[in-house]
Design a protein around this motif. Structure first.
Motif, short mmCIF file in Angstrom:
data_model
loop_
_atom_site.label_atom_id
_atom_site.label_comp_id
_atom_site.label_asym_id
_atom_site.label_seq_id
_atom_site.Cartn_x
_atom_site.Cartn_y
_atom_site.Cartn_z
N VAL A 1 0.86 -1.19 0.00
CA VAL A 1 0.00 0.00 0.00
C VAL A 1 0.90 1.24 0.00
CG1 VAL A 1 -1.80 1.26 1.23
CG2 VAL A 1 -1.86 -1.24 1.18
N MET A 2 1.72 1.33 1.03
CA MET A 2 2.80 2.34 1.11
C MET A 2 3.60 1.97 2.35
SD MET A 2 1.00 5.82 2.60
CE MET A 2 -0.54 5.74 1.72
N GLY A 3 4.76 2.60 2.53
CA GLY A 3 5.59 2.28 3.69
C GLY A 3 4.98 2.84 4.97
N ALA A 4 5.38 2.29 6.12
CA ALA A 4 4.83 2.72 7.41
C ALA A 4 5.15 4.20 7.67
CB ALA A 4 5.38 1.85 8.53
N GLN A 5 6.38 4.62 7.35
CA GLN A 5 6.78 5.99 7.64
C GLN A 5 6.00 6.98 6.78
OE1 GLN A 5 8.41 6.54 10.31
NE2 GLN A 5 8.13 8.75 9.93
N GLU A 6 5.81 6.61 5.51
CA GLU A 6 5.04 7.47 4.60
C GLU A 6 3.61 7.61 5.12
OE1 GLU A 6 4.98 5.96 0.57
OE2 GLU A 6 3.72 7.64 -0.12
N PHE A 7 3.07 6.49 5.61
CA PHE A 7 1.70 6.50 6.14
C PHE A 7 1.62 7.45 7.34
CE2 PHE A 7 -2.15 5.15 8.15
CZ PHE A 7 -2.94 4.60 7.15
N VAL A 8 2.62 7.36 8.22
CA VAL A 8 2.65 8.22 9.42
C VAL A 8 2.65 9.70 8.99
CG1 VAL A 8 4.19 9.01 11.27
CG2 VAL A 8 3.70 6.57 11.01
N GLU A 9 3.48 10.01 7.98
CA GLU A 9 3.57 11.42 7.54
C GLU A 9 2.24 11.90 6.98
OE1 GLU A 9 7.05 11.32 5.03
OE2 GLU A 9 8.25 10.78 6.80
N LYS A 10 1.59 11.04 6.18
CA LYS A 10 0.30 11.44 5.59
C LYS A 10 -0.77 11.57 6.68
CE LYS A 10 0.91 10.36 0.85
NZ LYS A 10 1.30 9.31 -0.04
N LEU A 11 -0.71 10.67 7.65
CA LEU A 11 -1.69 10.70 8.75
C LEU A 11 -1.54 11.99 9.55
CD1 LEU A 11 -3.85 9.08 10.39
CD2 LEU A 11 -1.95 8.18 11.76
N SER A 12 -0.30 12.44 9.72
CA SER A 12 -0.05 13.63 10.56
C SER A 12 -0.63 14.90 9.94
CB SER A 12 1.44 13.79 10.84
OG SER A 12 2.09 14.15 9.65
N GLU A 13 -0.99 14.84 8.64
CA GLU A 13 -1.65 16.00 8.02
C GLU A 13 -3.06 16.20 8.60
OE1 GLU A 13 -1.54 15.36 3.77
OE2 GLU A 13 0.64 15.05 3.83
#
Ligand SMILES: Nc1ncnc2c1ncn2[C@@H]1O[C@H](COP(=O)(O)OP(=O)(O)O)[C@@H](O)[C@H]1O
Ligand SMILES: O=P(O)(O)OC[C@H]1O[C@](O)(COP(=O)(O)O)[C@@H](O)[C@@H]1O
Ligand SMILES: [Mg+2]
Length: 320
Positions: free
Chosen positions: A224-236
């Motif tokens: 789907v995407m990497g965990a770190q990328e997900f965290v960054e998108k979630l933080s928006e």
């Protein structure tokens, strides 16, 4: 038929050893000889082949990994590699084979059958991404490994009121994530097969935190995407003090669960029965707790069905 060859191919999976043991043990019980081929199709082409003695099988059902080693060897997709492999089978007097691996390995297995060497495939992969079997060898162990890891992450998430995004394997399939996620009561499970929205996940975390649910775990399927990328998108969408973790190859190792050991044992013995009946080009599976076999060509034409209803179930029964 006098000699059966066995190889493990593609990503290793806990329970592969149990399958090797069952094939070799059943072969010996039927008065046949078993030959181990190291490093999958690479070892077949190189002639890295040896007779398996009964003593070699002592204590292997317990162990993860594969005592025959494994490899990814794309050259086997070309006829030149296949013909070299056939030469080695002739040299060692091997009459038929069992290939333990995933969908890629089944293509190699079918090529050998087409060249006149009956080959049976056993589903050895943690991904559970093979059609015509409810479960693959290694899936149960990988999920249980993830559950242990996620339970630990849950503790620290709870202590710090944090959100964790944990990526698990599965290549293109969401099974590992769905089973792992339901098992730990994940806040959300994100898999390629189900539509999802970052905003909805963020709202759910906000709702959970406002209502006293302190540890929010999101289980994310590989692809789907990497965990770190997900965290960054979630933080928006808010400050969740989120952390990204990836379980990675840890979920490929370790002692197989009883379920994987028993399933591998059943499938391995069944593969020898099919070879003794003169069959080849078949993939073994378990459906509704019954051993089944299907033509490999049918497998290539169909798609593994992911139990997507697990995602809905998780949403329905999780913290409100
Ligand atoms: N089209 C093909 N023809 C012959 N052999 C193949 C083919 N595709 C894959 N293989 C063999 O099977 C191996 C394992 O495939 P891979 O997709 O990596 O793992 P898995 O079998 O676990 O899905 C490959 O490295 C290659 O040796
Ligand atoms: O071990 P590698 O080469 O990094 O590959 C990782 C991949 O192998 C797997 O662990 C197992 O895949 P296969 O069983 O198809 O080989 C996948 O979940 C993952 O995408
Ligand atoms: Mg695969």
């Amino acid at each position: 038929m006098k000699r059966i060859g066995i190889l493990t191919s593609g990503g290793d999976a806990p329970g592969m050893n149990a399958a090797v043991r069952a094939v070799a043990g059943k072969a010996m019980a039927e008065g046949l000889e078993a030959y181990g081929i190291n490093y999958g199709f690479a070892g077949l082409v190189a002639g890295d082949i040896h007779k398996i003695e009964a003593a070699d099988l002592d204590g292997v059902i317990q162990r993860g990994g594969t005592l025959l080693y494994s490899a990814r060897y794309p050259e086997f997709a070309h006829e030149e590699g296949q013909l070299k492999g056939i030469e080695q089978l002739k040299r060692f007097g091997i009459d038929a084979l069992v290939v333990i691996g995933g969908d890629g390995s089944y293509h190699g297995a079918l090529r050998l059958t087409e060249h006149g060497y009956n080959t049976i495939g056993l589903p050895g992969t943690i991904d559970n991404d093979i059609p015509y079997t409810d479960f693959t060898i290694g899936f149960d162990t990988a999920v249980n490994t993830n559950v242990q890891a996620l339970d630990r992450i849950y503790d620290t998430a709870h202590s710090h009121d944090r959100t964790f995004v944990v990526e698990v394997m599965g290549r293109g399939a969401g099974d590992v994530a769905l089973w792992s996620g339901v098992s730990i009561g994940a806040t959300a499970i994100v898999v390629p097969e189900v539509d999802w929205s970052m905003e909805e996940i963020a709202n759910k975390i906000k709702h959970n935190r406002a209502n006293g649910h302190r540890s929010n775990l999101i289980v994310l399927a590989e692809g789907v995407m990497g965990a770190q990328e997900f965290v960054e998108k979630l933080s928006e969408y808010g400050d969740f003090d989120a952390r990204g973790n990836t379980i990675a190859h840890m979920q490929r190792g370790g002692n197989p669960t009883a379920k994987d050991r028993v399933m591998a044992s059943k499938m391995g013995a069944y593969a020898v029965e099919l070879l003794l009946a003169g069959k080849g080009g078949l993939a073994v599976g378990i459906q509704n707790n019954q051993l089944v076999n299907h033509n490999m060509l049918d497998l290539f034409d169909s798609k593994h069905e992911v139990e997507v209803s697990l995602d809905k179930l998780n949403d329905e029964i999780s913290f409100k």
